[in-house]
Design a protein around this motif. Sequence first.
Motif, mmCIF file in Angstrom:
data_model
loop_
_atom_site.group_PDB
_atom_site.id
_atom_site.type_symbol
_atom_site.label_atom_id
_atom_site.label_comp_id
_atom_site.label_asym_id
_atom_site.label_seq_id
_atom_site.Cartn_x
_atom_site.Cartn_y
_atom_site.Cartn_z
ATOM 1 N N LYS B 122 0.831 -1.206 0.000
ATOM 2 C CA LYS B 122 0.000 0.000 0.000
ATOM 3 C C LYS B 122 0.863 1.252 0.000
ATOM 4 N N TRP B 123 0.431 2.275 -0.715
ATOM 5 C CA TRP B 123 1.137 3.536 -0.830
ATOM 6 C C TRP B 123 0.559 4.570 0.129
ATOM 7 N N HIS B 124 -0.632 5.084 -0.198
ATOM 8 C CA HIS B 124 -1.377 5.962 0.710
ATOM 9 C C HIS B 124 -0.814 7.381 0.861
ATOM 10 N N LEU B 125 -0.041 7.789 -0.157
ATOM 11 C CA LEU B 125 0.475 9.170 -0.124
ATOM 12 C C LEU B 125 -0.169 10.018 -1.232
ATOM 13 N N GLY B 126 -1.348 9.581 -1.671
ATOM 14 C CA GLY B 126 -2.050 10.293 -2.744
ATOM 15 C C GLY B 126 -2.098 9.425 -3.978
ATOM 16 N N HIS B 127 -3.240 9.449 -4.699
ATOM 17 C CA HIS B 127 -3.402 8.494 -5.803
ATOM 18 C C HIS B 127 -3.542 9.153 -7.158
ATOM 19 N N ARG B 128 -3.619 10.493 -7.181
ATOM 20 C CA ARG B 128 -3.656 11.137 -8.506
ATOM 21 C C ARG B 128 -2.270 11.022 -9.143
ATOM 22 N N ASP B 129 -2.233 11.102 -10.472
ATOM 23 C CA ASP B 129 -1.004 10.775 -11.205
ATOM 24 C C ASP B 129 0.265 11.352 -10.590
ATOM 25 N N GLN B 130 0.196 12.646 -10.247
ATOM 26 C CA GLN B 130 1.424 13.310 -9.781
ATOM 27 C C GLN B 130 1.888 12.832 -8.403
ATOM 28 N N TYR B 131 1.040 12.079 -7.720
ATOM 29 C CA TYR B 131 1.403 11.653 -6.371
ATOM 30 C C TYR B 131 1.861 10.202 -6.293
#
Lengths: 504, 504
Positions: B122-131
């Motif tokens: 899991k990432w969870h630091l934002g899911h829009r392309d730039q994030y």
Amino acid sequence: FILKGSPVTADPPNVIIMLMDDMGWGDLGWNGEPSRETPNIDRLAAEGLTVPHMYTAAPLCSPSRASLLTGRLPIRNGFYSDNTHGMNAYTPQEIMGGIPDEEVLLPEALAARNYTSGLIGKWHLGHRDQYLPLKHGFHSWFGAPNCHFGPYSGITTPNIPVFRDDHMLGRYFKDFAIDKNNGVSNMTALFIQEAVEFIERESNKGPFFLFWTPDSIHAPTYSSPHVRGTSRRGRYGDAVKETDAGVGAIVEALRTQGVDNNTLIFFSSDNGAALVSKTEGGSNGPFLCGKQTTFEGGMRAPGIFWWPGVIPAGSVSYQVMTHMDLFSTVAQIAGAEIPSDRIIDGLPLYNSLIHPELEVLRPVFLYRGDRLMAVRKGSYKMHLWTFSTPTEEMERGINFCPGEEIPNLTTPIPTNHTDKPILFNIEVDPGEKYPISRFTQEYSKQVTELQQVVSDHETLLVPGEPMLNWCDNAVMHWSPPGCEALGDCINPPESNPYLCVWDH
Amino acid sequence: FILKGSPVTADPPNVIIMLMDDMGWGDLGWNGEPSRETPNIDRLAAEGLTVPHMYTAAPLCSPSRASLLTGRLPIRNGFYSDNTHGMNAYTPQEIMGGIPDEEVLLPEALAARNYTSGLIGKWHLGHRDQYLPLKHGFHSWFGAPNCHFGPYSGITTPNIPVFRDDHMLGRYFKDFAIDKNNGVSNMTALFIQEAVEFIERESNKGPFFLFWTPDSIHAPTYSSPHVRGTSRRGRYGDAVKETDAGVGAIVEALRTQGVDNNTLIFFSSDNGAALVSKTEGGSNGPFLCGKQTTFEGGMRAPGIFWWPGVIPAGSVSYQVMTHMDLFSTVAQIAGAEIPSDRIIDGLPLYNSLIHPELEVLRPVFLYRGDRLMAVRKGSYKMHLWTFSTPTEEMERGINFCPGEEIPNLTTPIPTNHTDKPILFNIEVDPGEKYPISRFTQEYSKQVTELQQVVSDHETLLVPGEPMLNWCDNAVMHWSPPGCEALGDCINPPESNPYLCVWDH
Ligand SMILES: [Ca+2]
Ligand SMILES: [Ca+2]
């Protein structure tokens, strides 16, 4: 049944039972105490078998110890009172009773196998002459019959004596210094030294049984000057640290004597941490409440078995055990006879020690005085009665469940749930927070089964004569054996027996 | 300051950070979980360094992770909201914000030292392309940008995508099965397999950094079919067991590749166990409350460092650490530059890892959103604000402190104590039960010192722009990169930004 004949190994092993006083399950680094100040006990666990589901036989000192040594519930061996139903009783100075002659204690059972048995530390099975350790199977003793409470003036209450074998050596506070205000005494150092000397003396003879019961962790806690102030946890932690060092010294003595591979050690505590002592008490880890209660925090205790080469190192057994199993299991290991003329609650579980994957499904009954409060079997625990802190005591600042409150469970008065028992899966919910709904199949199935277990237990139960009903100030430690030689006999007041008062 | 130049060893080591999701401090056998079902993690601890006083940077996922990777508090790196003061915020599907480009993430810092960085989980630091991770230093990724919530219809809410590097492979529930009712999915098995393959692939090249973040322990918990039902603790325990097996598989892969002596492992969890999940959540051991709170149960996390031959086996460090130290310490070990143009909250603590007896006295600030709730320094913790469960949520059956109630501390509304802070000695009283009396010298001395620490902190504080204020259903995972090839692009609704609502 009778189980006798051959010991499980060619030479019956030495046995050491280390029973701490009021140490909590959560006080070991091994069990998650954040300061991790018990390296020697943790090493014992890493080299031995951990039993996370180990129960004491009672939530306080005297009945817990009487049951470990007899393999029988307090309700059977008499270590209870029925002055008031469901209240905890023990052996203060003014108690008249003690361990009955009819009971067979572990050192008595082992004597037939030529064990030499020593007690080093607190006794707590009665202090009048007929109840002392050397009358009940121990060959030697260094320690005190009661808790190190005091100091007393000697006018209304005498100080507790310290014994060597069958006579007093002096008294706490007077001859054996305890600086109660600062938490300093060298008593634990003496208990460690005595244990090492016992091992040095006995290792080249027949098998020995050492019951090591330092009581410095019981309030008012104390430790030796060189230890005091060294723990990150304060005064309580100091006491734990010195006891842990004692465990290390005892193991080292076994190695020095070359008997480590022929010695079984069991490490535990007589009841849960006394949460009433607040920051000067211990930790019951994830468990609910503490000493005096039949919640897990009151009766779940550390359980470590160590026997290099026999018990698999680093193993875990999920067997639900009770201290009463020690009686039967040690007798089994030694090839000693387990009495067949009475009910023994302990089970001979040697197989569970060497094959930790084995699990015997058996109930453990959790009593408070003469009242069956709860039963544990398999993953389940069923509460029939609940009781935490009486309202009057709470108003005086006493709290057996500080900061913890579970509706309908941590009740301020003894509360009868026998019609609708409270059920927990204690492996999924060790903190006893989430009762299983009465409207589930799981509840119906388990409660039905557990009620049958309780019914079977109660049908066969013949309570022993309660030994903790009567008190009398005349029986206090005024003139213990040996006081004449020390010029320390005090005239007792006139005998005036009365029913002891048990508050909770 | 700038700290760059030489790595601490001739060859900079591989680094693996294993960050569990919502695993509690008390879930490790090593930390006293009674069922002791984490043998691989426990072995890591026995062979490495245990840090009992390890803090997360926030009591929930997104800000905790953003801070570990940047070495900076959420209030600095923007992972908070000020829509309502003192409320927790994270990155649900509808969040517009994410990790700012200006932040330097650990894999970016390590790139200068030729590290290859992989994220698995899991990432969870934002899911829009730039994030997304490959825009912020990671060279490879297998996993999801968000929690595995769902299933969703795709009408009002799309299912969460699973990514391979910069494009989606499919979606949870649809292409990557999760049987939410029964708690079954093979996602953890995939995360383990990916980690082993990463190690096999990268071990013979330059140094690698692996951020391993399986999220099966986050509700709704799941485990693979062969694991499901094997734990004594139920569904939650199954998820823990499979993760523990993954730790074992990763260590085994390091050994097989012959890089175990050149690899630093750090094991922890992103926040305390979510006690709202009741019997399907984890354990915070002796600590108070859980996830979402700034009590110890919310922010104390397992802390294990493992680096055979470098970090002393079986050691304990009492250093008060925070996850943010990982950024600085790993950079220090790799000889990478620590940015000097901004405040970094983490400290380079390599010396504390190899000399566990060293202790750097430093404060750790415990925030909830934009509000400094408490500060820990040395043995003391001072609460400036307290908050547990809002009354409205309690009425809906949500409770962040079930069964635990400390007067004046576990308050149902945000409560300001800055005039009379609540002080605990957290080593003597890890459960935060016994506030130190305001009428003691200890209180005056410690509170005065801690207030100065807070004042210094707040004087220098320049809050970052809050990234978690704005939500918009149009930014949900309707059409992640790669959806075209899969024919799985969904038309988003019209953009309609609104202030996100944070309930607690
Ligand atoms: Ca006791
Ligand atoms: Ca989390």
